[in-house]
Design a protein around this motif. Sequence first.
Motif, PDB file in Angstrom:
ATOM      1  N   GLU A  14      -0.081 -32.798  -7.702  1.00 45.24           N
ATOM      2  CA  GLU A  14       1.170 -33.463  -8.088  1.00 45.24           C
ATOM      3  C   GLU A  14       1.220 -34.881  -7.516  1.00 45.24           C
ATOM      4  N   ALA A  15       0.818 -35.028  -6.252  1.00 44.17           N
ATOM      5  CA  ALA A  15       0.918 -36.331  -5.578  1.00 44.17           C
ATOM      6  C   ALA A  15      -0.035 -37.342  -6.202  1.00 44.17           C
ATOM      7  N   ARG A  16      -1.262 -36.917  -6.482  1.00 43.77           N
ATOM      8  CA  ARG A  16      -2.249 -37.847  -7.060  1.00 43.77           C
ATOM      9  C   ARG A  16      -1.793 -38.297  -8.461  1.00 43.77           C
ATOM     10  N   GLN A  17      -1.306 -37.343  -9.234  1.00 43.06           N
ATOM     11  CA  GLN A  17      -0.841 -37.684 -10.580  1.00 43.06           C
ATOM     12  C   GLN A  17       0.319 -38.678 -10.510  1.00 43.06           C
ATOM     13  N   ASP A  19       1.105 -40.733  -8.062  1.00 44.26           N
ATOM     14  CA  ASP A  19       0.619 -42.025  -7.571  1.00 44.26           C
ATOM     15  C   ASP A  19      -0.045 -42.814  -8.702  1.00 44.26           C
ATOM     16  N   ARG A  20      -0.838 -42.151  -9.512  1.00 43.81           N
ATOM     17  CA  ARG A  20      -1.491 -42.857 -10.625  1.00 43.81           C
ATOM     18  C   ARG A  20      -0.457 -43.347 -11.645  1.00 43.81           C
ATOM     19  N   LEU A  21       0.549 -42.520 -11.909  1.00 48.50           N
ATOM     20  CA  LEU A  21       1.584 -42.953 -12.855  1.00 48.50           C
ATOM     21  C   LEU A  21       2.303 -44.192 -12.334  1.00 48.50           C
ATOM     22  N   MET A  22       2.561 -44.220 -11.018  1.00 51.92           N
ATOM     23  CA  MET A  22       3.268 -45.377 -10.468  1.00 51.92           C
ATOM     24  C   MET A  22       2.365 -46.616 -10.447  1.00 51.92           C
ATOM     25  N   GLN A  23       1.063 -46.423 -10.237  1.00 52.08           N
ATOM     26  CA  GLN A  23       0.143 -47.569 -10.342  1.00 52.08           C
ATOM     27  C   GLN A  23       0.136 -48.118 -11.770  1.00 52.08           C
ATOM     28  N   MET A  24       0.153 -47.220 -12.741  1.00 56.26           N
ATOM     29  CA  MET A  24       0.204 -47.663 -14.138  1.00 56.26           C
ATOM     30  C   MET A  24       1.540 -48.358 -14.430  1.00 56.26           C
ATOM     31  N   ALA A  25       2.627 -47.834 -13.861  1.00 55.59           N
ATOM     32  CA  ALA A  25       3.962 -48.386 -14.140  1.00 55.59           C
ATOM     33  C   ALA A  25       4.096 -49.814 -13.609  1.00 55.59           C
TER      34      ALA A  25
END
Length: 421
Positions: A14-17, A19-25
């Motif tokens: 959950e955390a990695r996903q 974090d990646r979504l927030m990097q994309m955002a």
Amino acid sequence: MDGVAPNAVAAVSEARQWDRLMQMAALGAIPGDGVNRACLTDLDRQARRLLLGWGTALGLAPSVDALGNLFLRHEGTEAGAAPVLTGSHMDTQPNGGRFDGIWGVIAGLEAIQALREAGISTRRPVELVAWTNEEGGRFAPGCMGSMAYAGFKPADTWDGVTDNEGLSFGEELRKHLALEADIPRRGLGVVDGPAPFAYVEAHIEQGPRLEAEGLDIGVVEGIQGSRWFVVEIAGKTDHAGTTPLSLRKDAVQDMLRAVSALNALMADPTDVLRFTVGRIEVHPNTSNSVADRVRFTIDFRHPDKDVLLTRGDAIARVVTEAMTTCTATVTERFHALPATFDPMVPAAVEAAAKAQGLSTLRMPSGAFHDAQFMVPVCPTGMLFVPCRGGVSHHPSEYSEPGQLAAGTRVLAAVLAELANR
Ligand code: GLV
Ligand code: MN
Ligand code: MN
């Protein structure tokens, strides 16, 4: 199969996903937690590079096709077996949110990473796809990448479509592919090669039902039909202070008559039909001149093919008859009939969700998706997770990290299961 999928499910992070979504955002962030990342822009390219970096670090093999659709492949054990395809899109609406599209791509990556970390080999390859231009916000219509992949339209269909700056899709795509020349090229979908075994797309619901009913997973059974039109009204510019109303050819006034007549055409007491005039351009767009030109868009959707055809086909006549002094032309630029998914993928999604103790709802999709164009290509399905207030195409669009992780766990189990069939 039982015994392997649970390990992959447990390996979803959950955390990695998140974090990646927030990097994309962060790529295209706009006020209010939103994102504006139009297709084939530098921001889109940065998002693709970020995805490629994550995927290649995992050992996935990248490739790109003639439409810029980007793939990352997890190899299977059986040479030549048709892959299971999963993914969604990375472009956003101009005033978009952090989850529409991109979550389906990040969820696919997370699910594949979970398979690999759990040490699971699958008989079939699993491929992740990021489709080019699903939104149609910069270049209309949407779903160009999947339409071309599926052979629904020839690859050069939209070369002449221009954005607000007058840049053409064909030229921007050519520049984009030149900048991605280091990525191996592949043939274009079923135009150049065999079909995948199945396609599964994860997406936020973009509507209120799952949240309102307190449910975890939407098992999507199909997608309603959509038709897009552009109406162009031509009149005459005059001085607002001197020209009597009786002598005018006022394009704004005739546009209002056209929209009123269309509202009557589209009236639906059952509230199932969707009719939107979302963009209006007026020329010369100044307070003290009569407008000589108006251009407006129509987005019309319905789950029933007959309604979609009958009322959609009436649009041009209704607009033309509403003109008093001006002339109008109506051009259709997107036509997607309602799609019903083969039961195979929905059954797999439902079974995986239930096996994980999650509650489900079988439902149609009101939004269109690239999955719509995969229906004739291979067994296709989608899974939805709830989003707050049903809000989407808006900066405040939100799904909780735990809701997204639950969806990805279902996706991981579905991919593991389908890829071993
Ligand atoms: C997709 O973005 C849609 O408009 O349904
Ligand atoms: Mn989307
Ligand atoms: Mn969208």
